[in-house]
Design an enzyme around this catalytic site. Structure first.
Site, PDB file in Angstrom:
ATOM      1  N   TYR A 112      17.310  14.321  -4.212  1.00 35.69           N
ATOM      2  CA  TYR A 112      18.147  13.797  -2.849  1.00 35.69           C
ATOM      3  C   TYR A 112      19.055  12.871  -3.174  1.00 35.69           C
ATOM      4  CZ  TYR A 112      19.134  12.376   2.039  1.00 35.69           C
ATOM      5  OH  TYR A 112      19.824  12.198   3.257  1.00 35.69           O
ATOM      6  N   SER A 127      25.051  10.085   2.506  1.00 37.01           N
ATOM      7  CA  SER A 127      23.827   9.340   2.737  1.00 37.01           C
ATOM      8  C   SER A 127      24.253   7.936   2.193  1.00 37.01           C
ATOM      9  CB  SER A 127      22.835   9.991   2.116  1.00 37.01           C
ATOM     10  OG  SER A 127      21.735   9.168   2.166  1.00 37.01           O
TER      11      SER A 127
END
Ligand code: NAP
Length: 244
Positions: A149, A136
């Protein structure tokens, strides 16, 4: 040269293949000639139907990080795409232990133990292997209100390098893709927030949200012979976001 980008004769397992980025990757890999095992906590029937006779469905709930332990003993898999992932949003000061643990379990712990099971099987067979992790932008940046996250995706970037270092000599490449802002259910809350949506769009040099299909070509490349000397890399596919 086409052969270098072909997945003919290979079997790929894609986690979280029922929707979003995982579905796009599964379909692209089938299109490049692979047999694709579409794994998810619920059926990937739509993906399997669209891939024709080149795909099969596998229920695999990675909230149990050891869920894939037996999968590679039963099947000879050449390519593993660790795509399944979840996100939880809350202010760091209020963030709940459960939202921490659930995200770390699926995004990081399951990715490690699924990779370990895949590598053990490949090494036992003396076979080469390709692992493609979905990282990510939050493998590099902190994000806002998504601490578990961000921690999990920084971990994915670290594991990509750590596993490369140990498994390259066994003919296994371990790379990651860092997608930018892609329009999937993962980012629905951001797209529904007018000010966040505007701020995000203003920073993307490409001037648009990415589509799941924008990630697929890079995944095929990292699974194909063309990328045999690419190892331990985290490739940004972000419309230029990190260049800004
Ligand atoms: P998505 O549409 O929400 O897809 C996530 C996938 O993971 C779904 O197939 C989901 O299954 C599956 N999954 C979740 N928990 C699971 C579990 N316990 N066991 C097995 N599968 C599970 O979001 P996406 O954007 O395509 O996300 C795919 C990956 O890309 C994730 O790792 C995400 O972090 C990463 N990513 C996305 C973006 C973005 O902008 N969208 C950016 C960077 C990275 P269900 O459908 O059953 O929930």
């Amino acid at each position: 040269m086409t052969a270098a980008f072909s997945l003919e004769g290979r079997t790929a397992l894609v986690t979280g293949a029922n929707t979003g980025i995982g579905q796009a990757i599964a379909l692209a890999m089938a299109g490049a000639g692979a047999q694709v095992i579409c794994a998810g906590r619920r059926s990937s029937s739509e993906t399997v139907a669209r891939a024709g006779d080149q795909a099969e469905d596998l229920i695999l709930d990675l909230s149990n990080p050891m869920a894939a332990a037996g999968v590679f003993a039963e099947r000879e898999v050449d390519i593993l795409v660790n795509n399944a992932g979840i996100i939880r949003r809350d202010d760091a000061v209020d963030f709940a232990e459960r939202d921490w643990d659930e995200v770390i379990d699926v995004n990081l712990k399951a990715l490690f133990f699924t990779s370990q099971a895949f590598a053990r099987s490949a090494m036992t067979r003396g076979a080469r292997g390709k692992i493609v992790n979905i990282a990510s932008l939050l493998s590099f940046q902190g994000g806002i209100r998504v601490p578990s996250y961000a921690a999990s995706k920084h971990g994915v970037a670290g594991l990509t390098k750590a596993l490369c270092n140990e498994w390259a000599e066994h003919g296994i490449t371990v790379n990651a893709i860092a997608p930018g802002y892609i329009a999937t259910s993962n980012t629905e809350a951001l797209r529904n927030d007018p000010s966040r949506n505007e701020a995000i769009l203003a920073r993307i040099p490409a001037g648009r949200w990415g589509a799941p299909s924008d990630i697929a070509g890079t995944a095929v490349f990292l699974a194909a012979p063309a990328s045999d000397y690419v190892n331990g890399a985290v490739l940004n596919v972000d419309g230029g976001w990190l260049a800004r």
